[in-house]
Motif scaffolding. Structure first.
Motif, short mmCIF file in Angstrom:
data_model
loop_
_atom_site.label_atom_id
_atom_site.label_comp_id
_atom_site.label_asym_id
_atom_site.label_seq_id
_atom_site.Cartn_x
_atom_site.Cartn_y
_atom_site.Cartn_z
N LEU A 124 30.23 34.41 41.80
CA LEU A 124 30.44 34.18 40.37
C LEU A 124 30.29 32.71 40.02
CD1 LEU A 124 33.61 36.38 39.65
CD2 LEU A 124 31.30 36.77 38.74
N LEU A 168 33.48 34.34 33.34
CA LEU A 168 32.90 34.56 34.66
C LEU A 168 31.62 35.37 34.55
CD1 LEU A 168 36.17 35.66 36.54
CD2 LEU A 168 35.18 33.36 36.49
N ARG A 193 38.58 31.34 38.63
CA ARG A 193 39.22 30.77 37.43
C ARG A 193 40.09 29.56 37.79
NH1 ARG A 193 40.49 36.30 36.40
NH2 ARG A 193 39.13 37.22 34.82
N GLU A 249 39.44 41.39 41.72
CA GLU A 249 40.34 40.56 40.92
C GLU A 249 40.84 39.34 41.69
OE1 GLU A 249 43.50 42.75 39.14
OE2 GLU A 249 42.16 44.12 38.05
N ALA A 298 32.25 40.19 43.22
CA ALA A 298 32.40 39.64 41.86
C ALA A 298 33.34 40.50 41.01
CB ALA A 298 31.04 39.54 41.18
N LYS A 299 33.52 41.75 41.37
CA LYS A 299 34.40 42.66 40.63
C LYS A 299 35.83 42.65 41.18
CE LYS A 299 30.49 45.78 39.69
NZ LYS A 299 29.48 45.04 40.47
N GLN A 306 38.04 36.87 41.44
CA GLN A 306 37.92 36.37 40.07
C GLN A 306 39.02 35.35 39.76
OE1 GLN A 306 37.82 39.69 37.36
NE2 GLN A 306 35.83 40.41 38.09
N GLY A 330 31.94 30.29 37.14
CA GLY A 330 33.06 30.30 36.21
C GLY A 330 33.04 29.07 35.31
#
Length: 314
Positions: free
Chosen positions: A61, A163, A94, A87, A84-85, A90, A63
């Motif tokens: 990803l 993202l 972030r 959590e 990428a999916k 992700q 961001g």
């Protein structure tokens, strides 16, 4: 405390495949003793991550984070787009983006920075590798800032807020209303995502890139068989076209494909009654420049079975 040399860190990295910061810490915790440091890495579960370190990580990803007049964009890679999916992944992207706003763009420094829920960024990344089961890496970061105005972001192929596959930041220095700058900045950021400019202005284009284009243009022009004076003009014409098409300020705006971006900015400034200067942009596209390994699954299965690809698997 034993002195930890760069050579010993290098050796430990080569022997274990663990990250540099992990190797430094392992040596520090074990008075510089190499074998003890290796055992320490294994005891912390870092050996499992090390086994994955050789795998190509070209997915993941990009961001983007904007706070006030400052914005950051980061790229964190993984082996497959399935991650990428995730959590956990992700949240990591972030948080690294937020840390880049505070700590800057040096990847090594970011890796050593304290992570929000404990440990360092590198330690969290190593933990994620073990939990998710794929090699991951913090590849790069960039930050833009304005004194007055706005830093505006855009994410293409967004999978979650902030993202996606392409992340763009645009910096507008201006006293124009915030709403005006946000609207204009978003449009220009979308243009950057689509048009992929190589620099802000023609003067900012890399000199080595210009020379490479000059050589290509010269070879093409020579094939025409025209006199040298004409060849020279052809080369300069080709370079002028290259500069115009690859400098953001002179590209044709993707919204209408006829107005140069410089004129779009000038029109917006007139409407706002305030000067608007585009002082910078950043465009990160996931995996750009990474050579992806082409997997031959038939050969992989054959190898696992101890046969050649041409032989049937019993």
């Amino acid at each position: 405390m034993a002195e930890i040399t760069a050579a010993s860190v290098k050796e430990l990295r080569e022997r274990t495949g663990a990250g540099m910061m992990d190797c430094k810490k392992a040596l520090a915790e074990n008075e510089g003793e190499m074998e003890a440091a290796i055992d320490w890495l294994r005891s912390k579960g870092l050996a499992a991550a090390a086994k994955k370190a050789g795998r190509t990580a070209a997915e993941g990803l990009v961001g983007v984070v904007v706070e006030g007049k400052r914005g950051a964009v980061v790229e964190v890679n993984s082996e497959t787009d399935f991650v990428a999916k995730n959590e956990l992944f992700q949240d990591f992207v972030r948080n690294v983006g937020r840390l880049a706003l505070e700590r800057g763009t040096d990847v090594e420094a970011l890796g050593a920075a304290a992570y929000p829920d404990g440990g360092t960024v590198q330690e969290k990344l190593t933990d994620n590798i073990a939990k998710i089961g794929e090699n991951q890496s913090l590849r790069r970061a960039a930050v833009l800032e304005v004194t007055e105005g706005a830093v505006v972001s855009y994410v293409h192929n967004q999978v979650a807020p902030g993202l996606g596959k392409i992340g763009v930041l645009v910096a507008l220095e201006s006293g124009a209303p915030a709403e005006t700058l946000q609207t204009l900045g978003k449009q220009i950021a979308m243009h950057v995502a689509a048009a992929h400019p190589l620099a802000l202005t023609a003067e900012d284009l890399d000199a080595a890139l210009i020379e490479r284009e000059r050589s290509i243009a010269l070879e093409k022009a020579k094939e025409s068989g025209k006199p040298q004076a004409i060849v020279d003009k052809m080369v300069e014409g080709g370079l002028a076209k290259f500069r115009k098409e690859n400098a953001l300020i002179s590209q044709l705006f993707v919204m209408d494909n006829k107005t140069p971006v410089a004129e779009v900015l000038a029109a917006a400034a007139r409407d706002a009654g305030a000067g608007i200067e585009l002082i910078g942009f950043v465009r990160f596209q996931l995996g750009e420049g990474i050579e992806k390994k082409q997997e031959d699954f038939a050969a992989e299965v054959a190898a696992a079975a101890g046969t050649s690809r041409a032989e049937p698997v019993a």
